[in-house]
Scaffold this active site. Structure first.
Site, PDB file in Angstrom:
ATOM      1  N   ARG A  47      62.568  49.006 -18.971  1.00 59.01           N
ATOM      2  CA  ARG A  47      62.785  49.627 -20.281  1.00 59.01           C
ATOM      3  C   ARG A  47      61.774  50.746 -20.456  1.00 59.01           C
ATOM      4  NH1 ARG A  47      58.140  49.293 -21.444  1.00 59.01           N
ATOM      5  NH2 ARG A  47      58.677  50.016 -23.506  1.00 59.01           N
ATOM      6  N   ALA A  49      62.024  54.904 -22.044  1.00 62.43           N
ATOM      7  CA  ALA A  49      62.969  55.982 -21.757  1.00 62.43           C
ATOM      8  C   ALA A  49      62.878  56.533 -20.321  1.00 62.43           C
ATOM      9  CB  ALA A  49      62.793  57.090 -22.787  1.00 62.43           C
ATOM     10  N   ARG A  86      72.630  51.772 -22.251  1.00 64.78           N
ATOM     11  CA  ARG A  86      71.886  51.868 -23.520  1.00 64.78           C
ATOM     12  C   ARG A  86      72.102  53.276 -24.089  1.00 64.78           C
ATOM     13  NH1 ARG A  86      65.831  49.730 -23.647  1.00 64.78           N
ATOM     14  NH2 ARG A  86      66.364  49.457 -25.855  1.00 64.78           N
ATOM     15  N   GLN A 192      57.084  44.392 -27.339  1.00 67.73           N
ATOM     16  CA  GLN A 192      56.638  45.230 -26.212  1.00 67.73           C
ATOM     17  C   GLN A 192      55.160  45.596 -26.346  1.00 67.73           C
ATOM     18  OE1 GLN A 192      59.492  45.643 -27.884  1.00 67.73           O
ATOM     19  NE2 GLN A 192      61.084  46.609 -26.680  1.00 67.73           N
ATOM     20  N   ASP A 233      62.127  58.270 -27.470  1.00 63.66           N
ATOM     21  CA  ASP A 233      63.345  58.020 -26.689  1.00 63.66           C
ATOM     22  C   ASP A 233      64.294  59.212 -26.727  1.00 63.66           C
ATOM     23  OD1 ASP A 233      62.309  55.195 -27.514  1.00 63.66           O
ATOM     24  OD2 ASP A 233      63.562  54.971 -25.731  1.00 63.66           O
ATOM     25  N   ASN A 243      62.217  56.758 -31.819  1.00 64.57           N
ATOM     26  CA  ASN A 243      61.370  55.879 -31.008  1.00 64.57           C
ATOM     27  C   ASN A 243      61.579  54.457 -31.518  1.00 64.57           C
ATOM     28  OD1 ASN A 243      59.372  55.504 -28.893  1.00 64.57           O
ATOM     29  ND2 ASN A 243      57.918  55.016 -30.509  1.00 64.57           N
ATOM     30  N   LYS A 244      60.905  53.520 -30.893  1.00 65.19           N
ATOM     31  CA  LYS A 244      61.071  52.102 -31.216  1.00 65.19           C
ATOM     32  C   LYS A 244      61.028  51.835 -32.712  1.00 65.19           C
ATOM     33  CE  LYS A 244      61.809  49.402 -29.031  1.00 65.19           C
ATOM     34  NZ  LYS A 244      63.208  48.931 -28.865  1.00 65.19           N
TER      35      LYS A 244
HETATM   36  O1  MRU Z   1      63.567  49.242 -26.188  1.00 58.83           O
HETATM   37  P1  MRU Z   1      62.531  49.855 -25.292  1.00 58.83           P
HETATM   38  O2  MRU Z   1      61.441  48.914 -24.919  1.00 58.83           O
HETATM   39  O3  MRU Z   1      63.151  50.537 -24.102  1.00 58.83           O
HETATM   40  O4  MRU Z   1      61.877  50.994 -26.191  1.00 58.83           O
HETATM   41  C1  MRU Z   1      60.891  51.802 -25.626  1.00 58.83           C
HETATM   42  C2  MRU Z   1      60.293  52.774 -26.567  1.00 58.83           C
HETATM   43  O5  MRU Z   1      60.700  52.894 -27.704  1.00 58.83           O
HETATM   44  C3  MRU Z   1      59.221  53.679 -26.022  1.00 58.83           C
HETATM   45  O6  MRU Z   1      58.308  54.013 -27.019  1.00 58.83           O
HETATM   46  C4  MRU Z   1      59.871  54.971 -25.501  1.00 58.83           C
HETATM   47  O7  MRU Z   1      60.907  54.682 -24.636  1.00 58.83           O
HETATM   48  C5  MRU Z   1      58.893  55.853 -24.826  1.00 58.83           C
HETATM   49  S1  MRU Z   1      58.436  55.246 -23.242  1.00 58.83           S
HETATM   50  C6  MRU Z   1      57.416  56.359 -22.510  1.00 58.83           C
END
Ligand code: MRU
Length: 345
Positions: A47, A49, A86, A192, A233, A243-244
């Site tokens: 996981r 991006a 995704r 995470q 993302d 983002n998350k």
């Molecule tokens: O659902 P995830 O764990 O894939 O979400 C990840 C994030 O939101 C990260 O902050 C984003 O992908 C940046 S990773 C360099």
């Protein structure tokens, strides 16, 4: 597979560090088929991006036709299939587009094409490593005067090939002899921050303190946080940042407390086809992640649950976007465009 290696491709197998098992078990998840790569992306075995994009690029190299052979048609079908895993992180589509361009620009087929595609996927992987280092370099200058930062989710080495995006400046400063204190938001519902960011920073010798998402405001109010830094993302042409989930409230908190709110992302996280953040597709994930986290029921069966995996922070709340090509301060449509026009990487 060691704990610092997020993913590795060998001839016919994609090895992924299984992030669903961290921090308790360091184990590889081996993908031999595109269905296994798809499953790994959906379940967040891999996981973040950039890492999703790299995994999908390698995944295309595992395509097989009905006779069990690699072919151009199977590779194109694999790219289409993996693109449905995704929806939010644009790096996935960016990486698959690069793989499709190679397929469409050569007349090769079979094993010769597979070899060429492996070279492309490896290039995407290697370029990501370089981008992380450049982001680290640019971001270190911005965080130079900080003692303590707060980050959300995991935008570190586990989300990329190395160093990550939001964590890259922290690693770079550590390398230069300046060690920041990092607050890692737990990051509900999949943790995470607690499971992954704390894991990788602690192993790198960087002091990390996990806080639940709801503690961020109080930490800022009591002066314990000097800046917020997160990954992304997808970023719109106007500089709005997906983002998350939980990132947007952090940006509001940072603004209220007059703290800088930094976003670190490679330029392949920008989607210049989208005028604004409201057009970014937000992944909705299943009930069980919220109602039965890690196997424990925490929500009554008769209550419904919502589970958007990402939110969008408007550009006006972003102090700067740190990319491998440079820093966009106070992002606007014009300044985003300027970065893309003035640099070629
Ligand atoms: O659902 P995830 O764990 O894939 O979400 C990840 C994030 O939101 C990260 O902050 C984003 O992908 C940046 S990773 C360099």
């Amino acid at each position: 597979m060691n704990r610092t290696e997020t993913l590795r491709m060998s001839e016919q197998v994609l090895h992924l560090l299984d992030q669903t098992l961290l921090p308790n078990r360091v184990e590889a998840f081996e993908c031999r088929t595109i269905e296994q790569v798809f499953d790994a992306i959906v379940r967040l075995v891999v996981r973040g991006a950039p890492a999703i994009g790299i995994a999908a690029a390698y995944g295309v190299c595992l395509a097989r036709n009905s006779e069990g052979k690699f072919s151009r048609k199977a590779a194109l079908a694999a790219a289409d299939y993996l693109a449905t895993s995704r929806p939010t992180a644009v790096n996935l589509f960016w990486a698959l587009d690069r793989m499709r361009s190679v397929i469409n620009s050569v007349t090769l087929d079979g094993e010769e094409l597979r070899t060429r595609l492996l070279i492309e996927a490896t290039a995407i992987h290697d370029e990501d490593r370089l981008m992380c280092h450049r982001i680290g370099e640019h971001g270190a200058k911005l965080l130079q005067s900080c003692e303590s930062v707060l980050t959300h989710c995991n935008a570190g080495g586990l989300a990329t090939s190395e160093w990550g995006t939001a964590l890259a400046p922290i690693y770079r400063l550590h390398q230069q002899g300046k060690t920041l204190r990092v607050f890692a938001d737990e990051t509900r519902p999949l943790l995470q921050g607690a499971r992954l960011t704390a894991f990788e920073l602690a192993h790198a010798g960087i002091p990390v303190t996990v806080c639940t998402d709801s503690m961020a405001g109080s930490l800022m109010q009591s002066g314990q946080v000097d800046a917020v830094i997160v990954g992304a993302d997808r970023i719109s042409a106007a500089g709005d940042v997906a983002n998350k989930i939980g990132t947007y409230p952090l940006a509001i908190l940072a603004r209220y407390h007059e703290l800088p709110f930094y976003v670190a992302a490679p330029t392949n996280t920008f989607d210049l086809t989208l005028a604004s953040g409201s057009q970014i597709p937000i992944e909705q994930r299943g009930r069980s992640e919220v109602a039965e986290p890690f196997g424990v029921t925490t929500v009554p069966a008769m209550a419904s649950v919502t589970n958007p995996a990402f939110d969008v922070t408007p550009a006006e709340l972003v102090t700067a976007i740190i990319t491998e090509r440079g820093v966009i301060t106070s992002p606007t449509r014009a300044s985003v465009q300027q970065l893309f026009e003035s640099s070629s990487g």
